[in-house]
Scaffold this motif. Structure first.
Motif, mmCIF file in Angstrom:
data_model
loop_
_atom_site.group_PDB
_atom_site.id
_atom_site.type_symbol
_atom_site.label_atom_id
_atom_site.label_comp_id
_atom_site.label_asym_id
_atom_site.label_seq_id
_atom_site.Cartn_x
_atom_site.Cartn_y
_atom_site.Cartn_z
ATOM 1 N N VAL A 9 9.930 -4.476 4.454
ATOM 2 C CA VAL A 9 9.915 -3.011 4.367
ATOM 3 C C VAL A 9 8.484 -2.508 4.184
ATOM 4 N N GLU A 10 7.760 -3.164 3.278
ATOM 5 C CA GLU A 10 6.399 -2.744 2.966
ATOM 6 C C GLU A 10 5.511 -2.760 4.210
ATOM 7 N N ASP A 11 5.630 -3.839 4.986
ATOM 8 C CA ASP A 11 4.761 -3.971 6.158
ATOM 9 C C ASP A 11 5.074 -2.922 7.217
ATOM 10 N N GLN A 12 6.364 -2.554 7.310
ATOM 11 C CA GLN A 12 6.727 -1.532 8.294
ATOM 12 C C GLN A 12 6.159 -0.177 7.919
ATOM 13 N N ILE A 13 6.250 0.151 6.629
ATOM 14 C CA ILE A 13 5.729 1.456 6.214
ATOM 15 C C ILE A 13 4.204 1.434 6.276
ATOM 16 N N ALA A 14 3.613 0.270 5.947
ATOM 17 C CA ALA A 14 2.158 0.156 6.007
ATOM 18 C C ALA A 14 1.637 0.376 7.425
ATOM 19 N N ASP A 15 2.420 -0.044 8.398
ATOM 20 C CA ASP A 15 2.074 0.200 9.809
ATOM 21 C C ASP A 15 1.839 1.673 10.077
ATOM 22 N N VAL A 16 2.771 2.485 9.563
ATOM 23 C CA VAL A 16 2.693 3.932 9.736
ATOM 24 C C VAL A 16 1.400 4.448 9.116
ATOM 25 N N ILE A 17 1.126 3.986 7.890
ATOM 26 C CA ILE A 17 -0.044 4.483 7.167
ATOM 27 C C ILE A 17 -1.320 4.089 7.904
ATOM 28 N N ARG A 18 -1.360 2.845 8.344
ATOM 29 C CA ARG A 18 -2.566 2.356 9.018
ATOM 30 C C ARG A 18 -2.822 3.131 10.319
ATOM 31 N N ALA A 19 -1.757 3.425 11.030
ATOM 32 C CA ALA A 19 -1.925 4.075 12.323
ATOM 33 C C ALA A 19 -2.295 5.548 12.190
ATOM 34 N N HIS A 20 -1.907 6.170 11.089
ATOM 35 C CA HIS A 20 -2.048 7.626 11.027
ATOM 36 C C HIS A 20 -2.898 8.130 9.870
ATOM 37 N N SER A 21 -3.514 7.250 9.079
ATOM 38 C CA SER A 21 -4.382 7.750 8.016
ATOM 39 C C SER A 21 -5.461 6.712 7.731
ATOM 40 N N SER A 22 -6.368 7.064 6.843
ATOM 41 C CA SER A 22 -7.467 6.146 6.548
ATOM 42 C C SER A 22 -7.316 5.554 5.154
ATOM 43 N N ILE A 63 13.727 7.287 4.949
ATOM 44 C CA ILE A 63 13.255 8.532 4.333
ATOM 45 C C ILE A 63 11.915 8.288 3.647
ATOM 46 N N ALA A 64 11.810 7.159 2.932
ATOM 47 C CA ALA A 64 10.547 6.830 2.263
ATOM 48 C C ALA A 64 9.413 6.760 3.281
ATOM 49 N N ALA A 65 9.670 6.140 4.425
ATOM 50 C CA ALA A 65 8.633 6.040 5.457
ATOM 51 C C ALA A 65 8.272 7.422 5.986
ATOM 52 N N ALA A 66 9.280 8.279 6.090
ATOM 53 C CA ALA A 66 9.034 9.601 6.664
ATOM 54 C C ALA A 66 8.201 10.481 5.746
ATOM 55 N N ILE A 67 8.253 10.230 4.431
ATOM 56 C CA ILE A 67 7.509 11.116 3.521
ATOM 57 C C ILE A 67 6.203 10.485 3.056
ATOM 58 N N VAL A 68 5.897 9.294 3.546
ATOM 59 C CA VAL A 68 4.775 8.556 2.967
ATOM 60 C C VAL A 68 3.444 9.264 3.209
ATOM 61 N N LEU A 69 3.335 10.027 4.279
ATOM 62 C CA LEU A 69 2.096 10.762 4.536
ATOM 63 C C LEU A 69 2.243 12.255 4.221
ATOM 64 N N LYS A 70 3.237 12.598 3.417
ATOM 65 C CA LYS A 70 3.486 13.975 2.993
ATOM 66 C C LYS A 70 3.411 14.974 4.152
ATOM 67 N N PRO A 71 4.310 14.859 5.082
ATOM 68 C CA PRO A 71 4.253 15.739 6.247
ATOM 69 C C PRO A 71 4.628 17.172 5.880
ATOM 70 N N ASP A 72 4.322 18.105 6.796
ATOM 71 C CA ASP A 72 4.771 19.480 6.597
ATOM 72 C C ASP A 72 6.258 19.604 6.872
ATOM 73 N N LEU A 73 6.675 18.927 7.936
ATOM 74 C CA LEU A 73 8.042 19.104 8.423
ATOM 75 C C LEU A 73 8.723 17.749 8.540
ATOM 76 N N LEU A 74 9.898 17.659 7.932
ATOM 77 C CA LEU A 74 10.702 16.445 8.033
ATOM 78 C C LEU A 74 11.952 16.805 8.826
ATOM 79 N N ILE A 75 12.148 16.145 9.956
ATOM 80 C CA ILE A 75 13.319 16.433 10.782
ATOM 81 C C ILE A 75 14.353 15.339 10.553
ATOM 82 N N ALA A 76 15.544 15.723 10.121
ATOM 83 C CA ALA A 76 16.594 14.751 9.834
ATOM 84 C C ALA A 76 17.749 14.995 10.796
#
Lengths: 332, 334
Positions: free
Chosen positions: A123-136, A177-190
């Motif tokens: 789980v950690e590595d999947q969410i980390a992927d998101v963070i690495r690709a979209h933030s510093s 859901i945790a992955a979706a909020i990890v970068l504190k987006p403006d809009l979460l579409i469910a």
């Protein structure tokens, strides 16, 4: 939450998303107007086939051929790191230019959480992927953030080290859901995130989404056909039919006094558990085909209160009272 | 209820073997000693439970599709799994299934009316072609379909709700005694859903067709009315007339389930917070305790030492819970 003076987050104007088929254009989203305010939970309701999912994929710029955005605007007010707002038409962006907005500004929880997690990654590595690709963010920061987000959705930090097959359906949905909020987006579409889950798990997920909105101040666009879920969760609802919005208003207003005949039928069809047992007749006829929407108001063939004009002219979505919009000739 | 049940499940149990750690194998009881009777008097019995509670396995045993590990199914007093295929013809006619997936049950290469034609042919309803056509059209109209919309089309050209109603048209043709419907409305739309449920209610009232209605959705169960049985990890935890069970649920599991249903009234939002600890299904065949003990807020020591019997908490209302051990125990016999 303060309901007045909310700023606009996303405005959809005359949006048309069509599918090219052998038999002509299938107008899944057909001249749709919608405004979503910052900080609210907006519920989008409608039967299957009304264009809900096509609309969402359009907003996220994930529309794939044969579907294409025919025309329209999606004006999005993205927050930037310096606290400024950047106004952008999502539909005018080049495909590559959308990338910085994904996850950081707009994120997504899918219906089938069962199938979106990678079975061979923790789980950690999947969410980390998101963070690495979209933030510093640094690796250490990212790890702490992932732990926080898992706790925010009611999971233990230990889940970070688990694989998808070790989790139950409800836990997998919470990981997404945790992955979706990890970068504190403006809009979460469910998109119907709880339809595959049992009611007791659904209740917990709805509770957590409400908490997340309070804590992170994000905006949630929650799509489901289940009106009872909207009653529990949403601040405002929009009723969608045949690719357009029929009615918008505060959830309590729309549910207690639906104005559009279609919303009336939807509210009427909500089963009242434990109450008086009455026969609900439901709506006659089937949802029309998007290849060939009825002329005028698309709902007129099934409408009990049809006027002559309904067959000729499509009603505009008009503001009847402050915050209450209806597209129906009965109120024009 | 002096007469013989048409269909009876007696202590039905189905065990599955699942892989455990290393080379170990675990037995789990998907269905664990569940009994149920359906009599001549038409009724709808709703079987309610979460996913994995054993609803589908139970229905497959009643349909004769899965042999039980233990316990028996009786059709008109005869043990179904002792009968040979040829002897089951009457059963196949009188007990009809409706399945969950409205697309999965049709052969996509054939037009939709084939399932109706086959029903007419296999059960010798008529040999006259014109008469068969009339029967098909009548059956389609009985389930609110216009024959012109359906006949000559393929399953993928129809909506889920239409496909599902063609199955009801098939039932209308065959006029069985019992329908076993496994989540028939979970994949169709809300507006069509009530139409489908109304047809089930009409079948009961006009043609005396009983139904075992399997659902995870308590509000649809309430809508159709009749009896209800709540399953929790393979066991029947509460049984009774649905209005009574919903008015006054006795088993803590039923109570928790009812509280989780979202109310459609925005003024009645949930105020209490809930915590749902994930509990692994009891893997090793742990039969000597209550199936709900791990999550039960009212668990007592006895709940993890013994298997609770069914107590009659009110006339005709049973709860499998030690909280009611002062009430009479419900005895089940063949």
């Amino acid at each position: 939450m303060a309901e007045q003076n909310l700023k606009t987050l996303l405005t959809l104007k005359n949006l048309n998303i069509w599918y090219a088929t052998e038999r002509g254009e299938s107008k899944a989203v057909n001249g749709l107007d919608l405004e979503i305010l910052r900080g609210e939970i907006f519920g989008l309701a409608g039967e299957s086939g009304c264009g809900k999912s096509t609309l969402i994929t359009g907003v996220m710029r994930l529309t794939k051929l044969p579907a294409h955005v025919q025309s329209g605007e999606a004006i999005f007010h993205a927050s930037r790191e310096n606290g400024q707002e950047q106004v952008v038409d999502l539909l005018k962006l080049d495909p590559g230019a959308m990338r910085p907005y994904r996850w950081r500004n707009i994120s997504y929880i899918p219906q089938s959480a069962m199938n979106v997690l990678n079975p061979v990654l923790k789980v950690e590595d999947q969410i980390a992927d998101v963070i690495r690709a979209h933030s510093s963010m640094s690796k250490k920061e990212a790890q702490a953030r992932i732990g926080d987000c898992l706790e925010m959705v009611g999971l233990s930090k230990k889940v970070a080290l688990m694989y998808a097959h070790e989790l139950s359906g409800g836990m997998k949905q919470r990981v997404t859901i945790a992955a979706a909020i990890v970068l504190k987006p403006d809009l979460l579409i469910a998109d119907e995130p709880t339809t595959a889950l049992d009611v007791n798990v659904q209740r917990v997920i709805l509770q957590e989404l409400t908490d997340i909105r309070e804590r992170l101040g994000l905006t949630i666009l929650y799509v489901t056909h289940d009106m009872a879920v909207h009653a529990q969760l949403s601040d405002r609802v929009g009723i969608m039919y045949a690719g357009g919005i029929m009615e918008v208003g505060k959830t309590s207003d729309v549910l207690s006094e639906p104005l559009h005949p279609y919303s009336q039928a939807l509210v009427e069809a909500i089963p009242d558990i434990g109450g008086e047992r009455r026969r609900i007749e439901g709506l006659p006829g089937a949802v029309p085909s998007p290849l060939n929407w009825p002329p005028g108001c698309a709902f007129h063939p099934r409408c009990k209160r049809m006027l002559p004009i309904c067959q000729e002219k499509r009603p505009d979505l008009r503001e009847l009272k402050p915050g209450r919009l209806v597209a129906c000739h009965l109120y024009q | 209820m002096s007469n013989q049940p048409i269909l009876q499940a007696l202590n039905l149990t189905k065990e599955f073997v699942v892989p455990g750690e290393g080379l170990r194998r675990h037995h789990i009881a998907a269905v664990d000693q569940v009994s149920m009777e359906m009599y001549e008097k038409p009724t709808i019995i709703s079987l309610v439970g979460e996913s994995g509670s054993g609803k589908t396995t139970f229905s497959r045993m009643l349909l004769g599709l899965t042999p039980p590990t233990d316990g028996k199914v009786f059709y008109m007093g005869k043990d179904l799994f002792q009968q040979k295929r040829g002897e089951r013809l009457d059963f196949y006619r009188k007990v009809q299934p409706v399945f969950q997936d409205p697309y999965g049950i049709y052969n996509p290469f054939y037009k939709i009316e084939r399932v109706l034609q086959l029903a007419i042919k296999n059960f010798n309803l008529t040999t006259n072609q014109d008469e068969a056509q009339t029967m098909i059209e009548e059956a389609l109209r009985a389930v609110d379909l216009r024959p012109a919309d359906v006949i000559g089309r393929y399953p993928h050209q129809l909506s889920g709700g239409q496909n599902q109603r063609v199955m009801l048209a098939r039932i209308y043709l065959l006029k069985p005694k019992i329908i076993i419907a496994d989540e028939p409305v979970s994949m169709i739309d809300v507006a069509i859903r009530t139409l489908f449920l109304n047809i089930l209610i009409d079948f009961r009232d006009k043609f005396d067709i009983s139904c075992l209605f399997i659902t995870h959705n308590l509000s649809t169960a309430y809508y159709v009315g009749g009896q209800m049985m709540v399953l929790c990890f393979g066991r029947a935890v509460e049984t009774g007339v649905i209005d009574q069970v919903i008015q006054k649920p006795y088993h803590p599991y039923t109570q928790q389930l009812l509280q989780s249903i979202p109310s459609a009234d925005p003024r009645k939002r949930w105020t209490e917070r809930v915590n749902l600890e994930y509990v692994e299904r009891p893997l090793t065949h742990d039969r000597d305790k209550c199936s709900y003990v791990a999550r039960c807020p009212k668990a007592m020591p006895v709940c993890s030492q013994q298997r609770p019997p069914e107590y009659e908490v009110e006339p005709g209302h049973y709860a499998t819970c030690f909280l009611y051990q002062d009430r009479p125990v419900h005895q089940i016999s063949a």
